[in-house]
Design a protein around this motif. Sequence first.
Motif, PDB file in Angstrom:
ATOM      1  N   ARG A  42       0.817  -1.220   0.000  1.00 28.86           N
ATOM      2  CA  ARG A  42       0.000   0.000   0.000  1.00 28.86           C
ATOM      3  C   ARG A  42       0.851   1.270   0.000  1.00 28.86           C
ATOM      4  O   ARG A  42       0.510   2.231  -0.705  1.00 28.86           O
ATOM      5  N   PRO A  43       1.966   1.325   0.737  1.00 33.63           N
ATOM      6  CA  PRO A  43       2.793   2.541   0.690  1.00 33.63           C
ATOM      7  C   PRO A  43       3.282   2.865  -0.723  1.00 33.63           C
ATOM      8  O   PRO A  43       3.308   4.043  -1.121  1.00 33.63           O
ATOM      9  N   ASP A  44       3.659   1.838  -1.496  1.00 34.01           N
ATOM     10  CA  ASP A  44       4.123   2.070  -2.873  1.00 34.01           C
ATOM     11  C   ASP A  44       3.005   2.635  -3.730  1.00 34.01           C
ATOM     12  O   ASP A  44       3.210   3.575  -4.511  1.00 34.01           O
ATOM     13  N   TYR A  45       1.817   2.043  -3.601  1.00 37.24           N
ATOM     14  CA  TYR A  45       0.661   2.536  -4.357  1.00 37.24           C
ATOM     15  C   TYR A  45       0.370   3.998  -4.029  1.00 37.24           C
ATOM     16  O   TYR A  45       0.151   4.823  -4.927  1.00 37.24           O
ATOM     17  N   LEU A  46       0.379   4.344  -2.749  1.00 32.38           N
ATOM     18  CA  LEU A  46       0.056   5.718  -2.361  1.00 32.38           C
ATOM     19  C   LEU A  46       1.123   6.707  -2.817  1.00 32.38           C
ATOM     20  O   LEU A  46       0.803   7.834  -3.204  1.00 32.38           O
ATOM     21  N   LYS A  47       2.368   6.290  -2.805  1.00 32.85           N
ATOM     22  CA  LYS A  47       3.428   7.174  -3.301  1.00 32.85           C
ATOM     23  C   LYS A  47       3.272   7.392  -4.798  1.00 32.85           C
ATOM     24  O   LYS A  47       3.432   8.508  -5.294  1.00 32.85           O
ATOM     25  N   VAL A  48       2.952   6.333  -5.523  1.00 28.98           N
ATOM     26  CA  VAL A  48       2.703   6.475  -6.959  1.00 28.98           C
ATOM     27  C   VAL A  48       1.491   7.388  -7.195  1.00 28.98           C
ATOM     28  O   VAL A  48       1.498   8.229  -8.103  1.00 28.98           O
ATOM     29  N   PHE A  49       0.468   7.223  -6.368  1.00 24.36           N
ATOM     30  CA  PHE A  49      -0.713   8.080  -6.501  1.00 24.36           C
ATOM     31  C   PHE A  49      -0.331   9.551  -6.355  1.00 24.36           C
ATOM     32  O   PHE A  49      -0.689  10.385  -7.200  1.00 24.36           O
ATOM     33  N   THR A  50       0.387   9.889  -5.292  1.00 22.30           N
ATOM     34  CA  THR A  50       0.704  11.301  -5.042  1.00 22.30           C
ATOM     35  C   THR A  50       1.684  11.865  -6.073  1.00 22.30           C
ATOM     36  O   THR A  50       1.590  13.034  -6.444  1.00 22.30           O
ATOM     37  N   ASP A  51       2.599  11.013  -6.570  1.00 23.04           N
ATOM     38  CA  ASP A  51       3.655  11.504  -7.468  1.00 23.04           C
ATOM     39  C   ASP A  51       3.293  11.420  -8.946  1.00 23.04           C
ATOM     40  O   ASP A  51       3.787  12.235  -9.744  1.00 23.04           O
ATOM     41  N   ASN A  52       2.440  10.441  -9.325  1.00 21.41           N
ATOM     42  CA  ASN A  52       2.255  10.169 -10.751  1.00 21.41           C
ATOM     43  C   ASN A  52       0.815  10.143 -11.234  1.00 21.41           C
ATOM     44  O   ASN A  52       0.578  10.127 -12.447  1.00 21.41           O
ATOM     45  N   LEU A  53      -0.141  10.114 -10.337  1.00 20.01           N
ATOM     46  CA  LEU A  53      -1.541  10.013 -10.739  1.00 20.01           C
ATOM     47  C   LEU A  53      -2.398  11.188 -10.288  1.00 20.01           C
ATOM     48  O   LEU A  53      -3.339  11.573 -10.987  1.00 20.01           O
ATOM     49  N   ALA A  54      -2.101  11.751  -9.141  1.00 16.99           N
ATOM     50  CA  ALA A  54      -2.976  12.775  -8.549  1.00 16.99           C
ATOM     51  C   ALA A  54      -3.097  14.006  -9.429  1.00 16.99           C
ATOM     52  O   ALA A  54      -2.105  14.528  -9.940  1.00 16.99           O
ATOM     53  N   ASP A  55      -4.327  14.463  -9.579  1.00 16.98           N
ATOM     54  CA  ASP A  55      -4.603  15.674 -10.353  1.00 16.98           C
ATOM     55  C   ASP A  55      -4.606  16.862  -9.390  1.00 16.98           C
ATOM     56  O   ASP A  55      -5.641  17.332  -8.941  1.00 16.98           O
ATOM     57  N   TRP A  56      -3.398  17.331  -9.088  1.00 16.19           N
ATOM     58  CA  TRP A  56      -3.254  18.437  -8.141  1.00 16.19           C
ATOM     59  C   TRP A  56      -3.809  19.744  -8.715  1.00 16.19           C
ATOM     60  O   TRP A  56      -4.217  20.628  -7.961  1.00 16.19           O
ATOM     61  N   ALA A  57      -3.833  19.852 -10.040  1.00 13.87           N
ATOM     62  CA  ALA A  57      -4.440  21.046 -10.655  1.00 13.87           C
ATOM     63  C   ALA A  57      -5.937  21.093 -10.347  1.00 13.87           C
ATOM     64  O   ALA A  57      -6.489  22.158 -10.033  1.00 13.87           O
ATOM     65  N   ALA A  58      -6.604  19.942 -10.426  1.00 14.17           N
ATOM     66  CA  ALA A  58      -8.033  19.885 -10.099  1.00 14.17           C
ATOM     67  C   ALA A  58      -8.259  20.178  -8.626  1.00 14.17           C
ATOM     68  O   ALA A  58      -9.216  20.884  -8.255  1.00 14.17           O
ATOM     69  N   ALA A  59      -7.381  19.649  -7.770  1.00 16.22           N
ATOM     70  CA  ALA A  59      -7.500  19.938  -6.334  1.00 16.22           C
ATOM     71  C   ALA A  59      -7.325  21.435  -6.077  1.00 16.22           C
ATOM     72  O   ALA A  59      -8.015  22.021  -5.232  1.00 16.22           O
ATOM     73  N   SER A  60      -6.415  22.057  -6.820  1.00 22.24           N
ATOM     74  CA  SER A  60      -6.196  23.497  -6.691  1.00 22.24           C
ATOM     75  C   SER A  60      -7.449  24.271  -7.058  1.00 22.24           C
ATOM     76  O   SER A  60      -7.813  25.259  -6.392  1.00 22.24           O
ATOM     77  N   GLU A  61      -8.132  23.840  -8.123  1.00 19.73           N
ATOM     78  CA  GLU A  61      -9.347  24.513  -8.554  1.00 19.73           C
ATOM     79  C   GLU A  61     -10.462  24.359  -7.514  1.00 19.73           C
ATOM     80  O   GLU A  61     -11.213  25.301  -7.247  1.00 19.73           O
ATOM     81  N   ARG A  62     -10.554  23.165  -6.917  1.00 22.80           N
ATOM     82  CA  ARG A  62     -11.562  22.968  -5.870  1.00 22.80           C
ATOM     83  C   ARG A  62     -11.274  23.852  -4.667  1.00 22.80           C
ATOM     84  O   ARG A  62     -12.192  24.397  -4.042  1.00 22.80           O
ATOM     85  N   PHE A  63      -9.998  23.982  -4.329  1.00 24.97           N
ATOM     86  CA  PHE A  63      -9.603  24.814  -3.199  1.00 24.97           C
ATOM     87  C   PHE A  63      -9.952  26.274  -3.472  1.00 24.97           C
ATOM     88  O   PHE A  63     -10.411  26.999  -2.571  1.00 24.97           O
TER      89      PHE A  63
END
Length: 202
Positions: free
Chosen positions: A179-200
């Motif tokens: 699970r730690p590997d999956y979550l690191k991949v999520f935060t580094d390679n999958l997460a749409d931080w631009a969308a999170a920024s827009e929601r914020f």
Amino acid sequence: MSFPLPDLPYADTALEPHMSKATFDLHHGKHHRAYATKLEELVVDTPYADMTLEQVVRKSYADYKKGDPKATAIFNNAAQHLNHSFFWTCMTPGGSKPSAAFVEAIDKEFGSFGKFKEAFVAAGVGQFGSGWVWLVDNKGKLEIVKTGNAETPVATGLKPLIVADVWEHAYYVDYQNRRPDYLKVFTDNLADWAAASERFAG
């Protein structure tokens, strides 16, 4: 269907190699679809049938907390449908970069974006059993929240900015028990931080 699966902005292979088509098909095509289908069955001839999905989540949450067994089943399926629908919008092929304003808010709360990602991963790893790890806006304050099973911050009035699914079906095909590997991949390679920024900002 009153509560259909939403259309996705990317193909079932678009998140590879970080999320395989096999995982995607299992997760979206079977698990998520099953929640939506079961919810349709449960709300027939009930007041929930005429509500939006978010309204169903909020109302059934309040009712199941009062001990209503039918509301418990409706909440579990409605919340899982809502959580998954949001989860798919939290990823984009190759990930994306956060806005400067969002990074500034993260830095203020967590010290740096790197420290925030470490805390997010740690919270997801620390969620015992099935559940979710969220970044939420709690009346202007950014918080990392973890929830078990179908629980969702939407039911308690928090504003989700991004979420990672930590049910085993989200990662076991690709990462087994890592699970730690999956979550690191999520935060580094999958997460749409631009969308999170827009929601914020919204």
